[in-house]
Design an enzyme around this catalytic site. Structure first.
Site, PDB file in Angstrom:
ATOM      1  N   PHE A 196      73.878 -33.300  80.329  1.00  0.00           N
ATOM      2  CA  PHE A 196      73.228 -34.569  79.967  1.00  0.00           C
ATOM      3  C   PHE A 196      72.443 -35.064  81.170  1.00  0.00           C
ATOM      4  O   PHE A 196      72.987 -35.208  82.261  1.00  0.00           O
ATOM      5  CB  PHE A 196      74.244 -35.634  79.533  1.00  0.00           C
TER       6      PHE A 196
ATOM      7  N   ASP B 136      72.398 -33.122  89.516  1.00  0.00           N
ATOM      8  CA  ASP B 136      72.395 -34.444  88.889  1.00  0.00           C
ATOM      9  C   ASP B 136      73.748 -35.087  89.188  1.00  0.00           C
ATOM     10  O   ASP B 136      74.766 -34.724  88.605  1.00  0.00           O
ATOM     11  CB  ASP B 136      72.160 -34.274  87.390  1.00  0.00           C
TER      12      ASP B 136
ATOM     13  N   LYS C  53      73.890 -44.929  88.270  1.00  0.00           N
ATOM     14  CA  LYS C  53      75.122 -45.567  87.815  1.00  0.00           C
ATOM     15  C   LYS C  53      75.872 -46.386  88.883  1.00  0.00           C
ATOM     16  O   LYS C  53      75.594 -47.546  89.087  1.00  0.00           O
ATOM     17  CB  LYS C  53      76.044 -44.510  87.207  1.00  0.00           C
TER      18      LYS C  53
HETATM   19  N1  PLP Z   1      72.531 -37.882  84.212  1.00  0.00           N
HETATM   20  C1  PLP Z   1      73.845 -37.955  83.970  1.00  0.00           C
HETATM   21  C2  PLP Z   1      74.741 -36.877  84.497  1.00  0.00           C
HETATM   22  C3  PLP Z   1      74.373 -39.015  83.232  1.00  0.00           C
HETATM   23  O1  PLP Z   1      75.689 -39.072  82.992  1.00  0.00           O
HETATM   24  C4  PLP Z   1      73.496 -40.017  82.762  1.00  0.00           C
HETATM   25  C5  PLP Z   1      74.006 -41.131  81.961  1.00  0.00           C
HETATM   26  O2  PLP Z   1      75.076 -41.074  81.388  1.00  0.00           O
HETATM   27  C6  PLP Z   1      72.123 -39.906  83.043  1.00  0.00           C
HETATM   28  C7  PLP Z   1      71.677 -38.831  83.786  1.00  0.00           C
HETATM   29  C8  PLP Z   1      71.161 -40.939  82.569  1.00  0.00           C
HETATM   30  O3  PLP Z   1      71.325 -42.085  83.326  1.00  0.00           O
HETATM   31  P1  PLP Z   1      70.668 -43.469  82.839  1.00  0.00           P
HETATM   32  O4  PLP Z   1      71.375 -43.864  81.588  1.00  0.00           O
HETATM   33  O5  PLP Z   1      70.897 -44.411  83.983  1.00  0.00           O
HETATM   34  O6  PLP Z   1      69.227 -43.203  82.601  1.00  0.00           O
END
Ligand code: PLP
Length: 427
Positions: free
Chosen positions: A157, A248, A277
């Protein structure tokens, strides 16, 4: 443990708690807000530490923390002080000018990671977009690749923008949003043979792999930690071929795993990593961190109006300094072990219901067996009725991501609730 004991342990007056959640009257809300979220029927209006209250006055132990975001919990005195002071002084200016505390935050991040420079934005998806753009520019200007490919993992994700849903290896997030972005390819996570094959097969004509983008632990994909051996071999492939490794760290970064960055569990350093986050404890911020090759980005290549504004940077600096001063990483490691031990004991008691407890630090998953009809949402709802907030990570995994300041008593109280909820669900 009874509900009264749970409340007492958290120093909350028992009379503030009602027996069951009173559903929020949501008609007005639903009339005016787009229906993009499946919501639980409560509305939260205040919080202190690891505890939140809904609009009917009922309190909950918060093991969601804004989905791994409220690093220091709710209403942390240091964050209150910083945000109040900063908004009274200067909360936003453009990146047309130097922003001193943005520089201080970048310095802290560089000194506490493998990166050399930071770019600031507002969210995880935006940070990942920046990483994708940087990798593509590097491909065109340094690697001399005309058709750069980025390999990501199935069940990953990476966000909800068009580029990041394309990077996300889960068709359910992409359905009906095509045409997707070209230039992405998916392989199973933790499978080095599949990655080797992809890198070879994608090398065709003008096309080549420029970057591999992975989570250190797949959060939304079911709390699945990366494997040490896999990442060591992956790093070697990247070193030998010049492929960039992008990690990520949006969900696991800035202390959630008991180390500042998830990649530290895997014995490697990425070329680029992203954070968001928990970085400013719930004030919106994102960061793309990179080694010096990020200098391929020139003025005008990338920007964000709100990115790295004085308010967000002040909050992030306070989160960083508090993590250090209060030795919070140690708390994360110890409370994580405590939680996994308690969850494993519960899983052992119900072997036909659970298959595994896994995670690092304070990101943990309790996986339900494929054979049971119970879903993660069933467990989340049963826990909510008993005063504990949890969040699913897919249909069969219940995720535990409390604030990093969670106490021994609060972990024990949460485990008691889970045990009671499971007993009621299987009876
Ligand atoms: N990358 C990862 C691993 C995530 O868990 C998330 C959100 O859950 C995101 C990217 C996307 O982040 P945002 O919701 O701040 O755009």
């Amino acid at each position: 443990m009874t509900r009264d004991t749970l409340v007492k342990n958290a120093s909350i007056p028992a009379e503030s708690a009602s027996a069951m959640p009173i559903p929020y009257e949501s008609t007005e809300f639903d009339t005016h807000v787009m229906a993009t979220y499946g919501r639980f029927p409560i509305a939260l209006e205040r919080g202190v530490g690891c505890r939140v209250w809904d609009t009917s006055g009922r309190d909950y132990l918060d093991f969601v923390a804004g989905i791994a975001t409220c690093t220091l919990g709710h209403a942390h005195p240091a964050l209150i002080e910083t945000v109040t002071r900063q908004i009274q002084t200067l909360h936003h200016v453009s990146n047309l000018y130097y922003i001193p505390n943005q520089g201080e935050l970048a310095k802290w991040l560089v000194e506490h990671s493998c990166a050399d420079r930071a770019f600031f934005c507002n969210s995880g998806a935006e940070a990942n977009e920046g990483a994708i753009k940087l990798a593509r520019k590097y491909a065109h200007t340094v690697q001399e690749i005309e058709k750069p490919m980025i390999v990501t993992a199935k069940a990953s994700f990476h966000g909800r923008t068009l580029a990041t849903i394309t990077a996300t290896g889960q068709p359910k997030y992409q359905k009906n949003f095509d045409p997707l972005m070209p230039g992405f390819f998916y392989v199973p996570y933790n499978d080095i043979r599949a990655m080797e094959a992809a890198v070879t097969e994608l090398d065709e004509g003008d096309q080549r792999v420029t970057a591999i983008m992975l989570e250190a632990l797949q959060g939304e994909g079911g709390v699945r930690p990366g494997e040490l051996e896999y990442f060591l071999r992956l790093r070697k492939i990247c070193d030998e071929t010049g492929i960039l490794l992008i990690m990520d760290e949006v969900q696991v970064g800035i202390g959630r795993t008991g180390k500042y960055w998830g990649y530290e569990h895997l014995g490697i350093e990425p070329d680029i990593f992203t954070s968001a986050k928990g970085l400013a404890g719930g004030i919106p911020i994102g960061a793309m961190m990179c080694k010096t090759f990020c200098d391929v980005f020139e003025p005008g290549d990338h920007a964000s109006t709100f990115g790295g504004n004085p308010l967000a940077c002040a909050a992030a600096l306070t989160v960083a300094q508090t993590l250090e001063q209060d030795n919070i990483l140690q708390n994360v490691q110890e409370r994580g072990e405590q939680l996994r031990a308690r969850l494993r004991a519960i899983a052992l008691k119900y072997p036909s219901v659970f298959v595994e407890v896994r995670g690092w630090g304070l990101i943990n998953g309790l996986e339900l067996s494929a054979e049971t009809e119970l879903t993660s949402v069933d467990v989340v709802k049963a826990a909510m009725e008993r005063g504990l907030l949890l969040v699913p990570a897919g249909p069969k995994v219940v995720r535990f991501v409390p604030p990093l300041i969670v106490s021994t008593e609060e972990i024990e109280a949460a485990a008691e609730v889970v045990e009671g909820a499971i007993a009621a669900l299987v009876s």
